[in-house]
Design an enzyme around this catalytic site. Sequence first.
Site, PDB file in Angstrom:
ATOM      1  N   SER A   1      11.151   7.679 -11.199  1.00  0.00           N
ATOM      2  CA  SER A   1      11.061   6.920  -9.945  1.00  0.00           C
ATOM      3  C   SER A   1      12.427   6.359  -9.553  1.00  0.00           C
ATOM      4  CB  SER A   1      10.053   5.781 -10.103  1.00  0.00           C
ATOM      5  OG  SER A   1      10.426   4.945 -11.180  1.00  0.00           O
TER       6      SER A   1
ATOM      7  N   ALA B   1       0.842  -1.196   0.000  1.00  0.00           N
ATOM      8  CA  ALA B   1       0.000   0.000   0.000  1.00  0.00           C
ATOM      9  C   ALA B   1       0.878   1.247   0.000  1.00  0.00           C
ATOM     10  CB  ALA B   1      -0.952  -0.020   1.192  1.00  0.00           C
ATOM     11  N   GLY B   2       1.746   1.322  -1.002  1.00  0.00           N
ATOM     12  CA  GLY B   2       2.483   2.564  -1.244  1.00  0.00           C
ATOM     13  C   GLY B   2       1.559   3.568  -1.909  1.00  0.00           C
TER      14      GLY B   2
ATOM     15  N   LYS C   1       5.482  -0.247 -21.850  1.00  0.00           N
ATOM     16  CA  LYS C   1       5.822   0.619 -20.717  1.00  0.00           C
ATOM     17  C   LYS C   1       7.254   0.346 -20.253  1.00  0.00           C
ATOM     18  CE  LYS C   1       4.195   2.443 -16.339  1.00  0.00           C
ATOM     19  NZ  LYS C   1       3.384   2.254 -15.127  1.00  0.00           N
TER      20      LYS C   1
ATOM     21  N   ASN D   1       9.718  15.886 -14.760  1.00  0.00           N
ATOM     22  CA  ASN D   1       9.691  14.791 -13.769  1.00  0.00           C
ATOM     23  C   ASN D   1      11.084  14.289 -13.412  1.00  0.00           C
ATOM     24  OD1 ASN D   1       6.966  14.949 -14.161  1.00  0.00           O
ATOM     25  ND2 ASN D   1       6.667  12.736 -14.448  1.00  0.00           N
TER      26      ASN D   1
END
Lengths: 307, 307
Positions: A256, A8-9, A185, A253
């Site tokens: 990540s 549950a990030g 992706k 951006n």
Amino acid sequence: MKIAVVGAGAMGSLFGGLLADAGEDVTLIDVWKEHVDAINARGLRIKGISGDRTIEVNSTTDPGKVGPVDLVIIFVKSYDTAEAARDALPMASDETVFLSLQNGLGNIDKIADAAGKHRIIRGVTAQGSTMMGPGEIYHAGLGPTVIGELDETSTERIKRIGKAFNHAGIHTEISSNIMGALWSKVLVNVGINPLTALTGLRNGELLDHPEIRQVMKRAVEEAMMVAQSLGIEMEFDNPVEKVYEVAEATAANRSSMLQDVERGRKTEIDALNGAIVELGRQIGVDTPVNETLVAAVKGLESVRTGA
Amino acid sequence: MKIAVVGAGAMGSLFGGLLADAGEDVTLIDVWKEHVDAINARGLRIKGISGDRTIEVNSTTDPGKVGPVDLVIIFVKSYDTAEAARDALPMASDETVFLSLQNGLGNIDKIADAAGKHRIIRGVTAQGSTMMGPGEIYHAGLGPTVIGELDETSTERIKRIGKAFNHAGIHTEISSNIMGALWSKVLVNVGINPLTALTGLRNGELLDHPEIRQVMKRAVEEAMMVAQSLGIEMEFDNPVEKVYEVAEATAANRSSMLQDVERGRKTEIDALNGAIVELGRQIGVDTPVNETLVAAVKGLESVRTGA
């Protein structure tokens, strides 16, 4: 539907929160105790693009306490997938679907080792979410989600999941080429992520350096060779141009992987460029550019994480 | 002998200082005014492996004021070579020798453009020196120096220089394969420097990562292919093993390229891996690993230097 979100990030909380808000019976499972406690005490707070709200949703650190569910959504980082899948088994019946919405390659195999391939559905999402603190996320982007059966069929179970997602405001389509969507992706991440992590450049700044553009191109071309050898049908004709476009569209951006490096966290390099190298090795496609990127990111990671 | 050292950093100051201490008429030339002023005011201080001493030696920021010299030693960073060679011309007669003791490839061509190839002698040194502050260096290592005429002959002028160096305590041999000696050093730097710069790892720590060892190997093999195509005869049979050995022998060192990156300075990547890529392109040898390392270092450099 009874749903457990494992991991549950930012993304797992977003999906779980939106589904709970739409009336599904959701439990968010995570090892981060402060986050779990905050959600149980005050609800999950979602701010951002879909409006501000506080959602009542169950949360726990212990998957053993959840009981049987219809759907396990796996949202952990890919290096934690094997353990997450094993931990989720007590929540699973024969009918339970395991849906991986994670980044990167290799997650299906890891989940299949624990739960069996027939129970897995794969998904890819362009939703964006950022963790703001315990119990609070920022919904940053509303991109599409696609989900698909591994055998490319259209089943009742996948339609049910797609319907629940759309009902929760998560725009979702069912794909008959989910591996193509996933690889598409991955290719973008392969071209952008390690070069931002190694340099500290923002996505768009990569394009200012001709040498970097060339390496992005070569990294993606190597991955394409691997994909073609494996019979993957990509979503776009010119993946190199696509990578440049995405870098441009997300110019400001910090990827990540760059964020992971800056925060001293493990990266997902193994599930991206590392998977390309490994698959290439298995099928005899040489991937020198990706090998170099993987080695450098792993070295950097070891220094930053102190591992 | 009247000698001008162009680029009085740690290495230039060491060579110039030792030669002046042995009675040569030396002028140290550098753009760093505090260093020049300190040397003129208090002498050059050398500490370390060859004993502590203070040496009287001329120093200036203006090569125009030096007058004709017998020997110009070029010790600037390789990206400043073209400018340094042009600036040195007023100090040169037809008899003046330009000796480059710099790291990396491409310096000879840049000096030749300004001064003509017939005036150039190339050298390679394993002396070690560190800048401690204005007017002060630390002599850290006493490795050998080799110098050689580009046409591999033994001339009176090179013997004279070799004699002066040895007399000053700089152990020097005359080589009939100076390009082999230079490339041998370049290959080691190609394998070690960018990977330390990108990761922050010390030389020896590179060897702890199997992926990095493999990339060191591939980077050096690409450079070997280029060297062989150019007819360069390397000093050692197995350059890959040599690179591992050097990384082991200098395990605790932070490479010069890592130091440059950490201090926000330009690196010498263009004269090392960048030269391999460029030469490879000219002769049709593909160098994907070096291309990747160059691109990543350039991106990192742009962030760290704010360029």
